[in-house]
Design an enzyme around this catalytic site. Sequence first.
Site, mmCIF file in Angstrom:
data_model
loop_
_atom_site.group_PDB
_atom_site.id
_atom_site.type_symbol
_atom_site.label_atom_id
_atom_site.label_comp_id
_atom_site.label_asym_id
_atom_site.label_seq_id
_atom_site.Cartn_x
_atom_site.Cartn_y
_atom_site.Cartn_z
ATOM 1 N N GLU A 106 0.843 -1.197 0.000
ATOM 2 C CA GLU A 106 0.000 0.000 0.000
ATOM 3 C C GLU A 106 0.876 1.245 0.000
ATOM 4 O O GLU A 106 1.922 1.271 0.640
ATOM 5 C CB GLU A 106 -0.879 -0.042 1.264
ATOM 6 N N ASP A 108 0.210 5.349 0.639
ATOM 7 C CA ASP A 108 -0.878 6.187 1.158
ATOM 8 C C ASP A 108 -0.640 7.677 1.150
ATOM 9 O O ASP A 108 0.397 8.148 1.617
ATOM 10 C CB ASP A 108 -1.093 5.903 2.659
ATOM 11 N N GLU A 110 -3.097 10.381 3.063
ATOM 12 C CA GLU A 110 -4.326 10.587 3.823
ATOM 13 C C GLU A 110 -4.328 12.029 4.322
ATOM 14 O O GLU A 110 -3.322 12.513 4.833
ATOM 15 C CB GLU A 110 -4.413 9.633 5.019
#
Length: 286
Positions: A106, A108, A110
């Site tokens: 993953e 990311d 955010e």
Amino acid sequence: MATFSDSGALSYLSMLLLSILVAYCATAAADFYRDAEITWGDGRAKILDGGRMLTLSLDQQSGSGFQSKNDYLFGRFDLQLKLVPGNSAGTVTTFFLSSQGAGHDEIDFEFLGNTSGEPYTVHTNVYAQGKGDKEQRFHLWFDPTAAFHTYSIVWNPQRIIFLVDNSPIRVFNNHKSIGIPFPTSQPMRVQCSLWNADDWATQGGRVKTDWTKAPFVAYYRNFKIDGCPVGTSGGSCGFQSQTQELDAKGRNRMRWVQEKHMIYNYCADVRRFPQGTSAECKRPRF
Ligand SMILES: *[C@@H]1O[C@H](CO)[C@@H](O)[C@H](O)[C@H]1NC(C)=O
């Protein structure tokens, strides 16, 4: 004189061709109907403006999300976002890449909301084979709710680069040679969501969501992927960023961002990692 006007005409022509090409690529690039599918939120995610815009919304019952239709093994992924304005405390807007199943990879972005007037936090992380703990966090040098800004992930076999309006903010290099897992074999999909995490997101969970301000809305546009969709015929998928690295300008820009705007770095968190921070933290950061 003749030479001058010839080259003038020539450069006019090439400008014209260039602008046609740019216009064509821009329209071909951004179409949420073609490239994305809404995954959850029961009508709270909406594709608008003929596929050029997508909005996610969040209320006390549910958030919402979408993903890319394709999985990719490497690529450059650009999205423009305009984040939830005003009191966005407890909301988390995301743009990330993720593989499916156990031991997942993953990458990311955010965006953690805040009370009115306080800065958003951009949280970045990398998971490889299910293991994360590579967080770096930043405050932005502009108001990300006032206008659209471009957030990009470059993922190639050598490194992952996070960019904000084309300024590199973070590089995560492939250090497989010293035993640090790096995503190289599991295809990933773009995932985006708007959800509530007021138990941890804002000022460590102390500030809760003000539901009287709901629904909260985040805007996405210019979804652009230059990558290798899995299942593409032939093994010869090329994309422009496959060997991308930072040049001197990029390194200077990243130094500036990290010096002025980084608020958390897992590599500096000796309290959390009393046995020593991860081995890549001792390597040069570019
Ligand atoms: C919210 O604002 C506070 C105070 O300025 C800041 O410390 C924090 O990093 C900001 N972001 C979040 C997600 O709490």
